[in-house]
Write an enzyme that holds these catalytic residues in place. Structure first.
Site, PDB file in Angstrom:
ATOM      1  N   ASP A 116       0.948  -1.107   0.059  1.00  0.00           N
ATOM      2  CA  ASP A 116      -0.073   0.001   0.093  1.00  0.00           C
ATOM      3  C   ASP A 116       0.824   1.169  -0.119  1.00  0.00           C
ATOM      4  OD1 ASP A 116      -1.736   2.186   0.512  1.00  0.00           O
ATOM      5  OD2 ASP A 116      -2.902   1.001   1.920  1.00  0.00           O
ATOM      6  N   HIS A 117       0.885   1.809  -1.040  1.00  0.00           N
ATOM      7  CA  HIS A 117       1.871   2.949  -1.346  1.00  0.00           C
ATOM      8  C   HIS A 117       1.464   4.380  -0.329  1.00  0.00           C
ATOM      9  CE1 HIS A 117       5.391   4.972  -2.938  1.00  0.00           C
ATOM     10  NE2 HIS A 117       4.992   4.688  -4.122  1.00  0.00           N
TER      11      HIS A 117
END
Ligand code: CAO
Length: 460
Positions: free
Chosen positions: A432-433
């Site tokens: 999850d950036h």
């Protein structure tokens, strides 16, 4: 003096015999100029036919289901007076024109509806505007109103939801893409009640109206009659697919995924694994590469604790977990399940192998409890027993990463002096950036490669 005005179907382009799907007035009604009398619906779109005069509708010549073409009479309106109109009439006419102009401008500004076919509609709209300035003839008599264009021409007809212009307008005002609304009317036609129901449901679920989740307004899938192309059979999805599908979809569209790829040299690990096979069999289990991966991931979480976090629902904070529960994706006849191995940090390799055998067996037999599928910190999805070189796994929210594992292959690897045959294991880490930076992800997979390259490090 009484004037009688026949209200006719205006210019509707090249359409002929268009069905009337709604009659919006009744004989005897007092109607306003520009009030909608009927709704027409072609294969491609709908339009309302407005009245060209104000007064009493003394004759209604059509009913629902009739088919009409340009020039057909819809009804007759009778009005008292000379037709020149009072000051009040003129004011309301002015207001009407300015509203028409505003609507035409809004339509031009709306990027959503900016389809190739719209160019023609805009042209018509601008003609309508200039026409509006001369909506009386030389004798001061009302000219028929300019044609009301069928909306959304040029779009794939199957993707245009059926709805009256009033409902479309309401949809635009509420910010709802009608493609997301389930229509209850004939041929899936969307009524005002359907729209209200849709908005109500969205409000109750906490999602903004018109959204498919997380603020996204996503059109539904195209409706295709597959039987037109060959023999088909429709079967319902399994219960697990029905449950996991929406979750996968939500995770895919709401989490900004990035996948980091790497390769671990597991030549020595594989030799150790093979050497420990007999012991594993004695313990009634099987030592597969996945067992080592679970251990390596726990070591990775300890070294990089950010991978063991979850975003709070408001997106304002991170919850840092001090436990190490690892989810493992299991392929079952009924669909994908993700049981969780608890406290994997305190389990030996043999114990992890036993946990994996037990939980994957339960998953395949449909005997997992709800608790056995909860509380995971990170998941591993191993397709290594099947094949493939890499893939992009979907994060299992609220986790912030998932490790995909593909099939190990012996490859020539340069050792500084020569190419040597090494068993290389492909890793695909989706993260999850919002939480994890690319550099962190590269460090994490490098660390996995490091410990898998020499499994003695797993004992440190
Ligand atoms: N490279 C090469 N061989 C591998 C391997 C890899 N990465 N991973 C496993 N293998 C080998 C195993 O060693 C075993 O061979 P041997 O019997 O000769 O030792 C064989 O492949 C089969 O392994 P397995 O699949 O029975 O066991 P596993 O521990 O690797 O996996 C489980 C267990 C439950 C995870 C697996 O059976 C499974 O369901 N995998 C699919 C997961 C999935 O569907 N993921 C996708 C999610 S997204 O849709």
């Amino acid at each position: 003096m009484t004037t009688r005005t026949e209200i006719r179907v205006p210019d509707i382009g090249d359409f002929e015999k268009v069905p009337i799907i709604e009659v919006l007035v009744a004989e005897g009604d007092t109607i306003e100029r520009e009030q909608s009398l009927v709704t027409l619906e072609s294969d491609k779109a709908t339009m309302e036919v407005p009245s060209t005069a104000a007064g009493k509708l003394v004759e209604l010549k059509v009913s629902e289901g009739d088919e009409v073409s340009e020039g057909d009479v819809i009804g007759v309106v009778e009005a008292e007076g000379n037709g020149s109109g009072s000051d009040e009439d003129r004011d309301s006419e002015k207001k009407q024109k300015s509203e028409e102009k505003k609507a035409a401008e809004e339509q031009q500004e709306s990027p959503k509806e900016d389809t190739p076919g719209k160019g023609r509609e805009r042209e018509k709209a601008s003609k309508r505007e200039s026409g509006a300035a001369a909506s009386k003839d030389a004798d001061g008599k009302d000219l028929p109103p300019p044609p009301v264009p069928f909306t959304e021409m040029g779009r794939d007809p199957s993707s245009i939801p059926h709805a009256s212009p009033t409902v479309r307008k309401l949809g635009r005002e509420l910010g709802v893409d009608l493609a997301n609304v389930q229509g209850s009317g004939d041929r899936g036609r969307i009524t005002a009640d359907d729209l209200k129901q849709h908005v109500k449901q969205r409000m109750e679920s906490g999602a903004p109206p018109g959204t498919a989740g997380g603020g996204l307004d996503i059109a539904g899938p195209p409706k295709v009659d597959f039987a037109k192309f060959g023999e088909v059979e429709e079967k319902p999805l399994s219960r697990i697919q029905k449950i996991s599908g929406p979750n996968l979809h939500r995770n895919w569209v709401t989490i900004p995924h990035v996948t980091q790829f790497d390769e671990a040299d597991i030549t020595e690990m594989e030799a150790f694994r093979k050497a420990s096979k007999a012991e594993a069999e004695e313990a009634g289990t099987k030592m597969t590469p996945l067992v080592f991966l679970i251990k390596a991931v726990v070591a990775g979480l300890k070294r990089f604790p950010k991978f063991n976090t979850s975003l709070t629902p408001d997106g304002e904070s991170l919850v840092w977990k001090k436990y190490f529960h690892i989810g493992v994706a299991v392929d079952t006849p009924n669909g994908l399940m993700v049981p969780v191995i608890r406290d994997a940090d305190s389990r030996s390799l043999l114990e992890l192998a036993q946990d994996l055998t037990e939980l994957s067996g339960k998953a395949r037999d449909g005997k997992l409890s709800r608790e056995e599928m909860q509380g995971g910190c990170i998941s591993i999805s191993s397709l290594g027993g099947i094949g493939g070189t890499a893939f992009t796994p979907i994060i299992n929210a609220p986790e912030v990463a998932i490790l995909g594992v593909s099939k190990a292959e012996t490859k020539p690897v340069w050792n500084g002096e020569e190419f040597a045959p090494r068993l290389m294991l492909p890793l695909s880490l989706s993260y999850d950036h919002r939480v994890i930076d690319g550099a962190d992800a590269a460090r994490f997979t490098q660390y996995l490669c490091h410990v898998l390259g020499d499994v003695r490090r797993l004992m440190l």
